[in-house]
Write an enzyme that holds these catalytic residues in place. Structure first.
Site, PDB file in Angstrom:
ATOM      1  N   THR A  12       0.819  -1.126  -0.184  1.00 59.62           N
ATOM      2  CA  THR A  12       0.012   0.016  -0.003  1.00 59.62           C
ATOM      3  C   THR A  12       0.778   1.314   0.019  1.00 59.62           C
ATOM      4  O   THR A  12       0.416   2.224  -0.475  1.00 59.62           O
ATOM      5  CB  THR A  12      -0.932   0.044   1.201  1.00 59.62           C
ATOM      6  N   SER A  51       1.852  -7.656  -0.830  1.00 60.43           N
ATOM      7  CA  SER A  51       2.853  -8.678   0.244  1.00 60.43           C
ATOM      8  C   SER A  51       2.077  -9.850   0.082  1.00 60.43           C
ATOM      9  O   SER A  51       3.072 -11.039   0.578  1.00 60.43           O
ATOM     10  CB  SER A  51       2.812  -8.128   1.591  1.00 60.43           C
ATOM     11  N   THR A  82       1.548  -4.551   4.672  1.00 65.62           N
ATOM     12  CA  THR A  82       1.322  -4.869   5.757  1.00 65.62           C
ATOM     13  C   THR A  82       0.676  -6.179   5.928  1.00 65.62           C
ATOM     14  O   THR A  82       0.723  -7.036   7.048  1.00 65.62           O
ATOM     15  CB  THR A  82       0.564  -3.873   6.493  1.00 65.62           C
ATOM     16  N   ASP A  83       0.077  -7.011   4.798  1.00 60.19           N
ATOM     17  CA  ASP A  83      -0.613  -8.186   4.978  1.00 60.19           C
ATOM     18  C   ASP A  83       0.258  -9.105   5.559  1.00 60.19           C
ATOM     19  O   ASP A  83      -0.286 -10.141   6.587  1.00 60.19           O
ATOM     20  CB  ASP A  83      -1.319  -8.512   3.685  1.00 60.19           C
TER      21      ASP A  83
END
Ligand code: ASP
Length: 331
Positions: A12, A51, A82-83
């Site tokens: 993101t 990710s 961040t996933d």
């Protein structure tokens, strides 16, 4: 002048519109405006993917480059989605044992949205990676001005900018007025010596749910080199699953973790069929406080690093690696 190498992987923080990985590393860094004073930044535009699409091949290559970078005296910041960030960070913790700070960061809000958090997270991550006071803490996750140890960090909210928490432990510190402040240090390093990562090793993660009859276990037997069971509560499974799990554990390592999201697996509080006591006496290895996805990575790295051979797997070595992180015997 502190040197920090920034590896951009996508996510993101580099999104253009709804596509989570379109900006170049140079564009991501440009979002910062000025580089923090006293920090010399070198950029490695490493991958541009969401990710969720990072592979073990990507991460083995990343670990190799990060290792070389820190060996040359530079701090490292890995910027990604961040996933799967907590998994990358923990994997780097297993593969790159170094005093030098290695920091993983990302963003929850796209650069084109009001209140985009990417630049602030990147600035905080650079401050941590450049600070000698952050040496020797293992790999760190820095978002929303919080500093988390990779082994505890967990993405706990789908959209909040403060999505990262450290269940069961809490953050190690914070970035205040642009400066890292460390309040706690992990009692032991995650690893005393680094592990390796063989992308061809396969470890399954099976999360149990009510009424589970273990049908998916049949799929594991011939396809995987190891299994992590995210069991109920402190490490419990339906009684009918003990026998198939015990049979599996004679062939491949089976690690018992908890699906609850915090706290350690127990060893002898419950003793009936399907209890933690029953399972551990049937050859399962306790994950202790390690979350299931991280237990899977530790098992993967151990199996990549000689814990499996033609004569089976090295259960004592695998158990010892998990026990090292359970906090026992340190008081
Ligand atoms: N889907 C994004 C990713 O993990 C989410 C994020 O970056 O926060 O790549």
């Amino acid at each position: 002048m502190a040197r920090v190498t920034v590896f951009t992987l996508g996510g993101t923080i580099s999104a253009r519109g709804g596509d989570a990985a379109r900006m170049t590393g140079t564009e991501v860094l440009a979002g910062l405006g000025l580089t923090p004073e006293g920090v010399e930044v070198e950029l490695r535009d490493f991958r541009r993917v969401p990710s969720s699409s990072l592979s073990f091949e990507d991460l083995a290559a990343l670990a190799e480059e990060v290792r070389a970078t820190v060996a040359a005296g530079s701090g490292a910041v890995v910027v990604q989605g961040t996933d799967t960030l907590e998994e990358t960070a923990f994997l780097l913790d297993l593969l790159c044992t170094t005093e030098e700070p290695i920091v993983v960061t990302g963003a929850m809000r796209r650069p084109d949205l009001p209140g985009a958090d990417g630049p602030a997270n990147l600035a905080a991550a650079l401050a941590v990676a450049a600070d000698p006071g952050c040496r020797g803490l293992g790999v760190l996750v820095v978002l929303a001005d919080e500093i988390h140890a990779a082994r505890f960090a967990h993405k706990a909210h789908t959209t909040s900018v403060a999505t990262f928490t450290s269940p069961g432990a809490g953050p190690l510190g914070a970035v205040v007025e642009g400066e890292p402040r460390i309040l706690l240090r992990p009692a032991v390093p995650t690893r005393l010596c680094p592990l390796t990562l063989d992308p061809s090793v396969r470890v399954a993660l099976l999360t149990l749910s009510l009424g589970d009859r273990g049908e998916l276990l049949d799929a594991v037997a011939d396809r995987y080199d190891g299994l992590v069971v995210a069991a109920f509560g402190a490490g419990h499974v339906p009684a009918g699953l003990v026998e198939p799990l015990a049979a599996l554990a004679t062939r491949i390592p089976v690690v018992l973790a908890s699906r609850t999201g915090a706290g350690a697996t127990l060893s002898h509080t419950y003793r009936g069929p399907g209890s933690e006591y029953d399972l551990l006496h049937h050859g399962l290895v306790p994950a202790g406080p390690l979350a299931p996805a991280k237990a899977r990575l530790l098992l993967h790295a151990l199996l990549s690093s000689g814990a499996k051979g033609p004569a089976g797997y090295d259960r004592p070595r695998i158990s010892a690696a998990f026990a090292h992180l359970d906090g026992a015997g340190l008081a």
